[in-house]
Write a protein that holds these residues in place. Structure first.
Motif, PDB file in Angstrom:
ATOM      1  N   ASN A 112      55.998  -8.704  35.548  1.00  0.00           N
ATOM      2  CA  ASN A 112      55.907 -10.162  35.529  1.00  0.00           C
ATOM      3  C   ASN A 112      54.495 -10.548  35.089  1.00  0.00           C
ATOM      4  O   ASN A 112      53.516 -10.110  35.689  1.00  0.00           O
ATOM      5  N   ARG A 113      54.401 -11.351  34.047  1.00  0.00           N
ATOM      6  CA  ARG A 113      53.087 -11.694  33.508  1.00  0.00           C
ATOM      7  C   ARG A 113      52.212 -12.416  34.527  1.00  0.00           C
ATOM      8  O   ARG A 113      51.043 -12.088  34.716  1.00  0.00           O
ATOM      9  N   GLU A 114      52.759 -13.405  35.180  1.00  0.00           N
ATOM     10  CA  GLU A 114      51.962 -14.198  36.121  1.00  0.00           C
ATOM     11  C   GLU A 114      51.421 -13.323  37.247  1.00  0.00           C
ATOM     12  O   GLU A 114      50.254 -13.435  37.637  1.00  0.00           O
ATOM     13  N   ALA A 115      52.265 -12.456  37.775  1.00  0.00           N
ATOM     14  CA  ALA A 115      51.836 -11.578  38.860  1.00  0.00           C
ATOM     15  C   ALA A 115      50.788 -10.574  38.382  1.00  0.00           C
ATOM     16  O   ALA A 115      49.825 -10.276  39.101  1.00  0.00           O
ATOM     17  N   LEU A 116      50.949 -10.065  37.177  1.00  0.00           N
ATOM     18  CA  LEU A 116      49.958  -9.132  36.638  1.00  0.00           C
ATOM     19  C   LEU A 116      48.615  -9.817  36.440  1.00  0.00           C
ATOM     20  O   LEU A 116      47.561  -9.276  36.813  1.00  0.00           O
ATOM     21  N   GLU A 117      48.629 -11.007  35.855  1.00  0.00           N
ATOM     22  CA  GLU A 117      47.374 -11.706  35.579  1.00  0.00           C
ATOM     23  C   GLU A 117      46.694 -12.190  36.852  1.00  0.00           C
ATOM     24  O   GLU A 117      45.513 -12.548  36.823  1.00  0.00           O
ATOM     25  N   ALA A 118      47.398 -12.193  37.956  1.00  0.00           N
ATOM     26  CA  ALA A 118      46.793 -12.559  39.237  1.00  0.00           C
ATOM     27  C   ALA A 118      46.018 -11.396  39.853  1.00  0.00           C
ATOM     28  O   ALA A 118      45.277 -11.585  40.825  1.00  0.00           O
ATOM     29  N   LEU A 119      46.166 -10.202  39.297  1.00  0.00           N
ATOM     30  CA  LEU A 119      45.463  -9.032  39.825  1.00  0.00           C
ATOM     31  C   LEU A 119      44.018  -9.013  39.333  1.00  0.00           C
ATOM     32  O   LEU A 119      43.740  -9.382  38.188  1.00  0.00           O
ATOM     33  N   PRO A 120      43.079  -8.577  40.158  1.00  0.00           N
ATOM     34  CA  PRO A 120      41.668  -8.514  39.746  1.00  0.00           C
ATOM     35  C   PRO A 120      41.481  -7.631  38.520  1.00  0.00           C
ATOM     36  O   PRO A 120      42.042  -6.539  38.438  1.00  0.00           O
ATOM     37  N   GLY A 121      40.723  -8.120  37.552  1.00  0.00           N
ATOM     38  CA  GLY A 121      40.432  -7.341  36.362  1.00  0.00           C
ATOM     39  C   GLY A 121      41.513  -7.337  35.304  1.00  0.00           C
ATOM     40  O   GLY A 121      41.378  -6.683  34.270  1.00  0.00           O
ATOM     41  N   VAL A 122      42.595  -8.070  35.551  1.00  0.00           N
ATOM     42  CA  VAL A 122      43.716  -8.092  34.609  1.00  0.00           C
ATOM     43  C   VAL A 122      43.787  -9.455  33.928  1.00  0.00           C
ATOM     44  O   VAL A 122      44.043 -10.471  34.570  1.00  0.00           O
ATOM     45  N   GLY A 123      43.548  -9.453  32.627  1.00  0.00           N
ATOM     46  CA  GLY A 123      43.693 -10.666  31.841  1.00  0.00           C
ATOM     47  C   GLY A 123      44.951 -10.610  30.999  1.00  0.00           C
ATOM     48  O   GLY A 123      45.801  -9.727  31.175  1.00  0.00           O
ATOM     49  N   ARG A 124      45.055 -11.511  30.060  1.00  0.00           N
ATOM     50  CA  ARG A 124      46.260 -11.600  29.236  1.00  0.00           C
ATOM     51  C   ARG A 124      46.481 -10.330  28.402  1.00  0.00           C
ATOM     52  O   ARG A 124      47.600  -9.838  28.301  1.00  0.00           O
ATOM     53  N   LYS A 125      45.409  -9.790  27.827  1.00  0.00           N
ATOM     54  CA  LYS A 125      45.553  -8.599  26.994  1.00  0.00           C
ATOM     55  C   LYS A 125      46.059  -7.416  27.808  1.00  0.00           C
ATOM     56  O   LYS A 125      46.998  -6.719  27.397  1.00  0.00           O
ATOM     57  N   THR A 126      45.464  -7.184  28.966  1.00  0.00           N
ATOM     58  CA  THR A 126      45.892  -6.077  29.817  1.00  0.00           C
ATOM     59  C   THR A 126      47.336  -6.259  30.267  1.00  0.00           C
ATOM     60  O   THR A 126      48.129  -5.310  30.253  1.00  0.00           O
ATOM     61  N   ALA A 127      47.680  -7.469  30.651  1.00  0.00           N
ATOM     62  CA  ALA A 127      49.065  -7.745  31.056  1.00  0.00           C
ATOM     63  C   ALA A 127      50.028  -7.457  29.912  1.00  0.00           C
ATOM     64  O   ALA A 127      51.097  -6.861  30.109  1.00  0.00           O
ATOM     65  N   ASN A 128      49.654  -7.861  28.704  1.00  0.00           N
ATOM     66  CA  ASN A 128      50.509  -7.626  27.541  1.00  0.00           C
ATOM     67  C   ASN A 128      50.688  -6.134  27.277  1.00  0.00           C
ATOM     68  O   ASN A 128      51.787  -5.679  26.942  1.00  0.00           O
ATOM     69  N   VAL A 129      49.607  -5.365  27.399  1.00  0.00           N
ATOM     70  CA  VAL A 129      49.705  -3.923  27.180  1.00  0.00           C
ATOM     71  C   VAL A 129      50.666  -3.297  28.185  1.00  0.00           C
ATOM     72  O   VAL A 129      51.525  -2.481  27.825  1.00  0.00           O
ATOM     73  N   VAL A 130      50.544  -3.670  29.447  1.00  0.00           N
ATOM     74  CA  VAL A 130      51.421  -3.102  30.485  1.00  0.00           C
ATOM     75  C   VAL A 130      52.867  -3.523  30.265  1.00  0.00           C
ATOM     76  O   VAL A 130      53.787  -2.695  30.330  1.00  0.00           O
ATOM     77  N   LEU A 131      53.088  -4.787  29.979  1.00  0.00           N
ATOM     78  CA  LEU A 131      54.452  -5.273  29.744  1.00  0.00           C
ATOM     79  C   LEU A 131      55.073  -4.595  28.529  1.00  0.00           C
ATOM     80  O   LEU A 131      56.255  -4.237  28.534  1.00  0.00           O
ATOM     81  N   ASN A 132      54.273  -4.401  27.489  1.00  0.00           N
ATOM     82  CA  ASN A 132      54.777  -3.782  26.267  1.00  0.00           C
ATOM     83  C   ASN A 132      54.985  -2.281  26.439  1.00  0.00           C
ATOM     84  O   ASN A 132      56.073  -1.751  26.155  1.00  0.00           O
ATOM     85  N   THR A 133      53.952  -1.587  26.903  1.00  0.00           N
ATOM     86  CA  THR A 133      53.968  -0.125  26.898  1.00  0.00           C
ATOM     87  C   THR A 133      54.745   0.461  28.077  1.00  0.00           C
ATOM     88  O   THR A 133      55.470   1.452  27.917  1.00  0.00           O
ATOM     89  N   ALA A 134      54.625  -0.141  29.242  1.00  0.00           N
ATOM     90  CA  ALA A 134      55.330   0.392  30.414  1.00  0.00           C
ATOM     91  C   ALA A 134      56.758  -0.116  30.515  1.00  0.00           C
ATOM     92  O   ALA A 134      57.649   0.608  30.982  1.00  0.00           O
ATOM     93  N   PHE A 135      56.979  -1.354  30.073  1.00  0.00           N
ATOM     94  CA  PHE A 135      58.285  -1.974  30.294  1.00  0.00           C
ATOM     95  C   PHE A 135      59.035  -2.336  29.009  1.00  0.00           C
ATOM     96  O   PHE A 135      60.164  -2.821  29.063  1.00  0.00           O
ATOM     97  N   GLY A 136      58.410  -2.117  27.848  1.00  0.00           N
ATOM     98  CA  GLY A 136      59.104  -2.331  26.591  1.00  0.00           C
ATOM     99  C   GLY A 136      59.280  -3.770  26.166  1.00  0.00           C
ATOM    100  O   GLY A 136      60.140  -4.077  25.329  1.00  0.00           O
ATOM    101  N   TRP A 137      58.457  -4.655  26.693  1.00  0.00           N
ATOM    102  CA  TRP A 137      58.544  -6.062  26.288  1.00  0.00           C
ATOM    103  C   TRP A 137      58.026  -6.221  24.848  1.00  0.00           C
ATOM    104  O   TRP A 137      57.059  -5.568  24.462  1.00  0.00           O
ATOM    105  N   PRO A 138      58.634  -7.098  24.058  1.00  0.00           N
ATOM    106  CA  PRO A 138      58.171  -7.342  22.688  1.00  0.00           C
ATOM    107  C   PRO A 138      57.009  -8.316  22.649  1.00  0.00           C
ATOM    108  O   PRO A 138      57.059  -9.380  22.023  1.00  0.00           O
ATOM    109  N   VAL A 139      55.920  -7.958  23.351  1.00  0.00           N
ATOM    110  CA  VAL A 139      54.720  -8.798  23.386  1.00  0.00           C
ATOM    111  C   VAL A 139      53.591  -8.051  22.694  1.00  0.00           C
ATOM    112  O   VAL A 139      53.603  -6.816  22.607  1.00  0.00           O
ATOM    113  N   ILE A 140      52.609  -8.797  22.216  1.00  0.00           N
ATOM    114  CA  ILE A 140      51.555  -8.221  21.379  1.00  0.00           C
ATOM    115  C   ILE A 140      50.190  -8.459  22.022  1.00  0.00           C
ATOM    116  O   ILE A 140      49.771  -9.608  22.193  1.00  0.00           O
ATOM    117  N   ALA A 141      49.531  -7.376  22.392  1.00  0.00           N
ATOM    118  CA  ALA A 141      48.182  -7.473  22.956  1.00  0.00           C
ATOM    119  C   ALA A 141      47.175  -7.378  21.823  1.00  0.00           C
ATOM    120  O   ALA A 141      47.166  -6.399  21.081  1.00  0.00           O
TER     121      ALA A 141
END
Length: 216
Positions: A112-141
Motif C-alpha cells: 500500500n503506497r500510503e502505508a509505505l510512505e508513512a514509514l521513516p525514510g520511505v519517500g515516493r521513489k522508495t515506495a514505488n520501487v517496493v511496489l514494483n519490484t516486490a509486488f509487481g505493480w506497474p509503477v515507475i520509480a
C-alpha cells in the motif's frame, strides 16, 4: 516553455529494443523478501547498490525481519551499515521503520503506497520501487539515472523527477510498465552515463534524440 517529447512510434521502438535486450530485468540490490528489499532500497539513497549489497550481505544473515533488527539493537544495526553514506540517519530510520512494522503491520511490509510512505525514510521513489519490484505493480520509480535518460533521449521530458514520473506513466504502454524502471536505470547506469554517454555502443542510439552524441 513546453518540453517536446518524442513521437509514440519511436518511443515504442526504444522500449521494444530494451525489452528484447533484457526480457526479465531485475534490480541489482540483493534481497530475498519484501522486507529485505525495503531495507536495501532505504539504505540505497545517495549510495551505490554495490555498497549497499556489501553491507546487507553481513546484516541479513543475522537479522532480516523487523523483530530481528529490533532485537539486534540500534547501535549494532548502525555498525553493520556504517560503510554506507548517511549511515547514522539511515540506521535511525530503519530501526523506527521496524518498530512500526511490528506494531502496526504484524511485521509484514504493506502492499500500500500510503502505508509505505508513512514509514521513516520511505519517500515516493522508495515506495514505488517496493511496489514494483516486490509486488509487481506497474509503477515507475524515477531516480537520477532515469531522470537523465528520459530527458536526454526525449523519451519523457520533465523539469523534475515527479514530472518525469508522471510523463512516463502517461506515455509508456501497459506492456512495458512493469519493467521500464529497470531498463532505464540500467541503461543510465552503464550506457547513458552522466558525464560522457557511451553512444557508440548504445542499442537505441539511432532512435535517441540527444544532439550531443559521442562516438564512444
Amino acid at each position: 516553455m513546453r518540453l517536446s517529447n518524442m513521437n509514440k512510434e519511436k518511443r515504442h521502438q526504444i522500449l521494444t529494443r530494451l525489452r528484447d535486450d533484457n526480457p526479465h530485468p531485475e534490480t541489482e540490490l540483493e534481497y530475498s523478501s519484501p522486507f529485505e528489499l525495503l531495507v536495501a532500497v532505504t539504505l540505497s539513497a545517495q549510495a551505490t547498490d554495490v555498497g549497499v549489497n556489501k553491507a546487507t550481505r553481513k546484516l541479513f544473515p543475522v537479522a532480516n525481519t523487523p523483530q530481528a533488527i529490533l532485537d539486534l539493537g540500534h547501535d549494532t544495526l548502525r555498525d553493520y551499515i556504517k560503510t554506507i553514506g548517511l549511515f547514522n540517519s539511515k540506521a535511525a530510520n530503519v530501526y523506527k521503520m521496524c518498530q512500526i512494522l511490528v506494531d502496526e503491520h504484524n511485521s509484514i511490509v504493506p502492499e500500500n503506497r500510503e502505508a509505505l510512505e508513512a514509514l521513516p525514510g520511505v519517500g515516493r521513489k522508495t515506495a514505488n520501487v517496493v511496489l514494483n519490484t516486490a509486488f509487481g505493480w506497474p509503477v515507475i520509480a524515477v531516480d537520477t539515472h532515469i531522470f537523465r535518460v528520459s530527458n536526454r533521449t526525449k523519451l519523457a521530458m520533465g523539469k523534475d523527477v515527479v514530472a518525469v514520473e508522471q510523463k512516463l506513466e502517461k506515455v509508456v504502454p501497459k506492456e512495458f510498465k512493469v519493467d521500464v524502471h529497470h531498463w532505464l536505470i540500467l541503461h543510465g547506469r552503464y550506457t547513458c552515463v552522466a558525464r560522457k554517454p557511451k553512444c557508440g555502443s548504445c542499442i537505441i542510439e539511432d532512435l535517441c534524440e540527444f544532439k550531443e552524441k559521442t562516438e564512444e
